[in-house]
Design an enzyme around this catalytic site. Structure first.
Site, PDB file in Angstrom:
ATOM      1  N   CYS A   1       0.824  -1.228   0.000  1.00 52.33           N
ATOM      2  CA  CYS A   1       0.000   0.000   0.000  1.00 52.33           C
ATOM      3  C   CYS A   1       0.850   1.267   0.000  1.00 52.33           C
ATOM      4  O   CYS A   1       0.333   2.349  -0.261  1.00 52.33           O
ATOM      5  CB  CYS A   1      -0.927   0.014   1.204  1.00 52.33           C
ATOM      6  SG  CYS A   1      -1.997  -1.416   1.282  1.00 52.33           S
TER       7      CYS A   1
ATOM      8  N   HIS B   1      -3.544   6.906   3.317  1.00 57.13           N
ATOM      9  CA  HIS B   1      -3.910   5.624   2.714  1.00 57.13           C
ATOM     10  C   HIS B   1      -5.307   5.250   3.192  1.00 57.13           C
ATOM     11  O   HIS B   1      -5.620   5.330   4.379  1.00 57.13           O
ATOM     12  CB  HIS B   1      -2.891   4.560   3.127  1.00 57.13           C
ATOM     13  CG  HIS B   1      -3.273   3.184   2.697  1.00 57.13           C
ATOM     14  ND1 HIS B   1      -3.732   2.914   1.422  1.00 57.13           N
ATOM     15  CD2 HIS B   1      -3.286   1.999   3.362  1.00 57.13           C
ATOM     16  CE1 HIS B   1      -4.003   1.623   1.329  1.00 57.13           C
ATOM     17  NE2 HIS B   1      -3.747   1.054   2.493  1.00 57.13           N
TER      18      HIS B   1
ATOM     19  N   ASN C   1     -10.025  -0.490   0.342  1.00 56.37           N
ATOM     20  CA  ASN C   1      -8.566  -0.352   0.305  1.00 56.37           C
ATOM     21  C   ASN C   1      -8.059  -0.842  -1.061  1.00 56.37           C
ATOM     22  O   ASN C   1      -8.158  -2.027  -1.366  1.00 56.37           O
ATOM     23  CB  ASN C   1      -7.966  -1.188   1.441  1.00 56.37           C
ATOM     24  CG  ASN C   1      -6.455  -1.158   1.486  1.00 56.37           C
ATOM     25  OD1 ASN C   1      -5.808  -0.646   0.572  1.00 56.37           O
ATOM     26  ND2 ASN C   1      -5.885  -1.720   2.539  1.00 56.37           N
TER      27      ASN C   1
END
Ligand code: ACO
Length: 341
Positions: free
Chosen positions: A128, A268, A298
């Site tokens: 990520c 994020h 996500n």
């Protein structure tokens, strides 16, 4: 946690050359999978998912839609905004943990789709955190005068490594891509500083056991569901808050900028509770935080790139605004960047 930041420096070291994001774009697949759809697949509820994560729905790529397709579409939008043609691109960096295949690099497949024949191309894997890692590498090439125009992409088809029978993880992820064009600009705006960190001691918190040289694909690896991602949710959560906070503190300190001066914080997009905890501890006002995970879940390396694109498109960021990007992911990896838009 003791973050090991590399290349500490600040804006004033960049006399004579700056690295700006001149174009940004994103793409998400058409199909939407809602929490109510998931209720029919695993033992979960819309209420549980919303209250624990903030996610309402996510986009899922079609069977014949690959990471490279999504990345190329996002790239075309970023190129249009920057006014850059394919033959002007010197380098393509693709951050992903879901490449089309182990090799060749997805960046090469995107180079082909774009017709960017002059460009060098490689993939980068920092989960990520990949988009921030890629921004920093792109910036190094530009500041060293090696390249003038770099295309950075974060693209993921996480649905391809999601165990759709595991309620602990399948509710969290989505597919999509974001891209940025980075260029040298005479005006003193752009990427002010980027920090990156990693802690391999905690690599077992979030990983995919199968498919690499350690556990290549076999009938047993497939039966054992080793080709899906696994996560220790609670520990990952705690580490995410700590690491994102340290990374953000580091870049703000380097630039000597108070959090109050940041127009938009783009963290994020993994979990709304993580974002709020980080925002609160940074002393940020709620309206400074940009959150769009309710729509996308996500999307790993694509997450902050999609969010940055939406923040710009919706007018949350205007020319001259200071933007703080903060990421965290498997590895563990983390990073932050301050951008003067
Ligand atoms: N629906 C209903 N119940 C569920 C679900 C679900 N989808 N998932 C888990 N539960 C249950 C658990 O089984 C547990 O039940 P039990 O108490 O009977 O055992 C209960 O809910 C609580 O589970 P917790 O794990 O304690 O829930 P928590 O509040 O920690 O939330 C979550 C879980 C959302 C995964 C959270 O820990 C989280 O977001 N972690 C961080 C994830 C992250 O940031 N990842 C970033 C990196 S991603 C990358 O790099 C690709």
């Amino acid at each position: 946690m003791n973050p090991k930041f590399k290349n500490p420096r600040a804006k004033h070291n960049f006399i004579g050359r700056t690295c700006s994001i001149t174009g940004i774009g994103s793409y998400v697949p058409q199909k939407v999978l809602t929490n109510h759809d998931l209720e029919k697949m695993v033992d979960t509820s819309d209420e549980w998912i919303r209250s624990r994560t903030g996610i309402r729905e996510r986009h899922i790529a079609a069977k014949d839609e690959w990471t490279s397709d999504m990345g190329a579409r996002a790239a075309q939008r970023a190129m249009k905004m920057a006014g850059v043609t394919a033959d002007q691109i010197d380098l393509i960096i693709v951050a992903t943990i879901t490449p089309d295949m182990p090799f060749p690099a997805t960046a090469c497949l995107i180079q082909k789709q774009l017709g960017a024949r002059r460009a060098a191309a490689f993939d980068l894997e920092a989960a990520c955190s990949g988009f921030i890692y890629a921004l920093e590498i792109a910036q190094q090439f530009i500041m060293s005068r090696t390249y003038d125009t770099v295309l950075v992409i974060g693209a993921e088809k996480l649905s391809s490594i999601t165990d759709w029978t595991d309620r602990n993880t399948c509710v969290l992820f989505g597919d999509g891509a974001g891209a940025a064009i980075l260029q040298n600009r005479d005006r003193a705006h752009g990427l002010l500083t980027v920090a990156m960190g990693a802690d391999g001691e905690k690599s077992d918190l979030l990983f995919m056991p199968g498919g690499g040289s350690r556990r290549p694909a076999t009938r047993e690896s497939v039966d054992g569901r080793l080709h899906f991602l696994r996560m220790e949710g609670k520990e990952t959560f705690k580490n995410a808050v700590q690491a994102m906070l340290s990374a953000a503190d580091e870049v703000l300190r380097r630039c000597e900028i108070d959090i109050g001066k940041i127009k938009c914080i783009i963290p994020h997009q993994a979990n709304q509770r993580i974002i709020e905890a980080v925002g609160q501890r940074l002393g940020a006002r709620p309206e400074q935080l940009f959150i769009n995970l309710d729509k996308y879940g996500n999307t790993s390396a694509a997450s902050v790139a999609i969010a940055l694109d939406e923040a710009v498109a919706s007018g949350r960021i205007s020319k001259g605004d200071l933007v703080l990007l903060i990421v965290f992911g498997a590895g563990l990896t983390w990073g932050a960047a301050v951008v003067e838009w």
